[in-house]
Design a protein around this motif. Structure first.
Motif, PDB file in Angstrom:
ATOM      1  N   GLU A  92       0.671  -0.935  -0.018  1.00  0.00           N
ATOM      2  CA  GLU A  92      -0.102  -0.179   0.013  1.00  0.00           C
ATOM      3  C   GLU A  92       0.796   1.193   0.048  1.00  0.00           C
ATOM      4  O   GLU A  92       0.372   2.253   0.420  1.00  0.00           O
ATOM      5  CB  GLU A  92      -0.924   0.027   1.232  1.00  0.00           C
ATOM      6  N   SER A  93       2.073   1.104  -0.286  1.00  0.00           N
ATOM      7  CA  SER A  93       2.861   2.291  -0.484  1.00  0.00           C
ATOM      8  C   SER A  93       2.622   3.149  -1.655  1.00  0.00           C
ATOM      9  O   SER A  93       2.221   2.535  -2.632  1.00  0.00           O
ATOM     10  CB  SER A  93       4.455   2.077  -0.217  1.00  0.00           C
ATOM     11  N   ASP A  94       2.867   4.589  -1.712  1.00  0.00           N
ATOM     12  CA  ASP A  94       3.091   5.328  -2.672  1.00  0.00           C
ATOM     13  C   ASP A  94       4.267   5.618  -3.304  1.00  0.00           C
ATOM     14  O   ASP A  94       5.162   6.364  -2.694  1.00  0.00           O
ATOM     15  CB  ASP A  94       2.124   6.705  -2.474  1.00  0.00           C
ATOM     16  N   LYS A 142       7.363  -7.129  -0.641  1.00  0.00           N
ATOM     17  CA  LYS A 142       5.873  -7.395  -0.724  1.00  0.00           C
ATOM     18  C   LYS A 142       5.336  -5.888  -1.119  1.00  0.00           C
ATOM     19  O   LYS A 142       5.652  -4.733  -0.340  1.00  0.00           O
ATOM     20  CB  LYS A 142       5.330  -7.407   0.877  1.00  0.00           C
ATOM     21  N   LEU A 143       4.904  -5.736  -2.303  1.00  0.00           N
ATOM     22  CA  LEU A 143       4.489  -4.632  -3.060  1.00  0.00           C
ATOM     23  C   LEU A 143       2.902  -4.698  -3.320  1.00  0.00           C
ATOM     24  O   LEU A 143       2.485  -3.696  -3.791  1.00  0.00           O
ATOM     25  CB  LEU A 143       5.046  -4.266  -4.309  1.00  0.00           C
ATOM     26  N   ASP A 144       2.201  -5.546  -2.813  1.00  0.00           N
ATOM     27  CA  ASP A 144       0.917  -5.491  -2.979  1.00  0.00           C
ATOM     28  C   ASP A 144       0.074  -4.203  -2.640  1.00  0.00           C
ATOM     29  O   ASP A 144       0.227  -3.516  -1.702  1.00  0.00           O
ATOM     30  CB  ASP A 144       0.339  -6.526  -1.982  1.00  0.00           C
ATOM     31  N   GLY A 145      -0.648  -3.756  -3.692  1.00  0.00           N
ATOM     32  CA  GLY A 145      -1.385  -2.649  -3.401  1.00  0.00           C
ATOM     33  C   GLY A 145      -0.801  -1.395  -3.562  1.00  0.00           C
ATOM     34  O   GLY A 145      -1.103  -0.144  -3.525  1.00  0.00           O
ATOM     35  N   ALA A 146       0.699  -1.527  -3.795  1.00  0.00           N
ATOM     36  CA  ALA A 146       1.465  -0.151  -4.326  1.00  0.00           C
ATOM     37  C   ALA A 146       1.073   0.639  -5.252  1.00  0.00           C
ATOM     38  O   ALA A 146       0.541  -0.053  -6.580  1.00  0.00           O
ATOM     39  CB  ALA A 146       2.992  -0.640  -4.119  1.00  0.00           C
ATOM     40  N   THR A 147       1.070   1.773  -5.290  1.00  0.00           N
ATOM     41  CA  THR A 147       0.999   2.752  -6.244  1.00  0.00           C
ATOM     42  C   THR A 147       2.237   3.167  -7.198  1.00  0.00           C
ATOM     43  O   THR A 147       3.294   3.490  -6.366  1.00  0.00           O
ATOM     44  CB  THR A 147       0.235   4.186  -5.916  1.00  0.00           C
ATOM     45  N   ASP A 196      -0.414  -2.020 -10.706  1.00  0.00           N
ATOM     46  CA  ASP A 196      -0.727  -2.026 -12.086  1.00  0.00           C
ATOM     47  C   ASP A 196       0.603  -1.382 -12.653  1.00  0.00           C
ATOM     48  O   ASP A 196       0.834  -0.231 -12.852  1.00  0.00           O
ATOM     49  CB  ASP A 196      -1.828  -0.748 -12.197  1.00  0.00           C
ATOM     50  N   LEU A 197       1.258  -2.416 -13.238  1.00  0.00           N
ATOM     51  CA  LEU A 197       2.690  -2.254 -13.587  1.00  0.00           C
ATOM     52  C   LEU A 197       2.475  -1.422 -15.250  1.00  0.00           C
ATOM     53  O   LEU A 197       3.536  -1.044 -15.647  1.00  0.00           O
ATOM     54  CB  LEU A 197       3.355  -3.501 -14.189  1.00  0.00           C
ATOM     55  N   ARG A 198       1.550  -1.534 -15.655  1.00  0.00           N
ATOM     56  CA  ARG A 198       1.140  -0.586 -16.998  1.00  0.00           C
ATOM     57  C   ARG A 198       1.413   0.798 -16.552  1.00  0.00           C
ATOM     58  O   ARG A 198       1.693   1.830 -17.443  1.00  0.00           O
ATOM     59  CB  ARG A 198      -0.250  -0.586 -17.548  1.00  0.00           C
ATOM     60  N   GLU A 199       1.080   1.427 -15.278  1.00  0.00           N
ATOM     61  CA  GLU A 199       1.466   2.738 -14.993  1.00  0.00           C
ATOM     62  C   GLU A 199       2.933   3.135 -14.749  1.00  0.00           C
ATOM     63  O   GLU A 199       3.359   4.175 -14.550  1.00  0.00           O
ATOM     64  CB  GLU A 199       1.016   3.067 -13.584  1.00  0.00           C
TER      65      GLU A 199
END
Length: 202
Positions: free
Chosen positions: A131-133, A148-153, A173-176
């Motif tokens: 959940e990190s930005d 652990k990168l789950d939910g990271a922006t 969303d690795l497309r970003e």
């Protein structure tokens, strides 16, 4: 030099103090403000900083072991050559900070805001960044193995030459992000294919 700490210190302001090379152990600070404090080569162990503010502080070559910076606000701080071992930084915000080179040995950085941070080349293996930005941050050649990168922006995040093997990526969303020569294991490659609309079959 910092004063010996007994019990919790709450709401105190420290400004322009010299804590160079000091050692802090089992201390608790809550809602305190640190402004222009020199913590160069200081050591903290089992210290808790809860909802504290750090402005223009120097953490150069400091060492922090099992220390918690919970919901801290770091602005224009320098972590050059600092070591963070097993530290908890959950909910903290970093802005205009120097964070490399730096040694990070495990720990929890959940929901940390590192927007626009330069983290290129750091070894963040095994770090909990859920959940990190990481928006607009530079993670060029950063090692994130088993992180652990789950939910990271990762909006506009540079992951060129980054190592994501073994990292958990649920909800990312690795497309970003900017990907080039990014290293992924099979589950990571499948995740990337699926977010691009591919149907992966055994």
């Amino acid at each position: 030099m910092s004063e010996p700490v007994t019990g919790a210190i709450t709401g105190r302001t420290y400004s322009g103090e010299d804590w160079y090379g000091d050692e802090l152990v089992d201390a608790v600070y809550a809602g305190c403000t640190f402004s222009d404090v020199d913590l160069t080569e200081a050591t903290t162990r089992n210290v808790v900083f809860r909802e504290c503010t750090f402005h223009n502080c120097r953490f150069n070559s400091s060492t922090h072991v099992s220390t918690a910076f919970i919901a801290a606000d770091f602005r224009r701080c320098n972590f050059f050559d600092a070591t963070l071992e097993g530290c908890k930084l959950d909910g903290s915000v970093f802005a205009e900070c120097t964070m490399r080179p730096m040694k990070v040995l495990g720990g929890s950085w959940r929901s940390v805001t590192l927007r626009g941070a330069h983290l290129g080349g750091l070894d963040l293996s095994g770090l909990d960044l859920r959940e990190s930005d990481l928006s607009m941050s530079d993670l060029t050649a950063t090692v994130l193995r088993e992180a652990k990168l789950d939910g990271a922006t990762v909006r506009e995040t540079t992951l060129v030459n980054a190592d994501l093997r073994g990292a958990s990526l649920a909800g990312v969303d690795l497309r970003e992000a900017s990907l080039k020569d990014t290293r992924l294991d099979l589950p990571g490659a499948v995740h990337l294919a699926e977010i691009y609309g591919a149907v992966v079959e055994p």
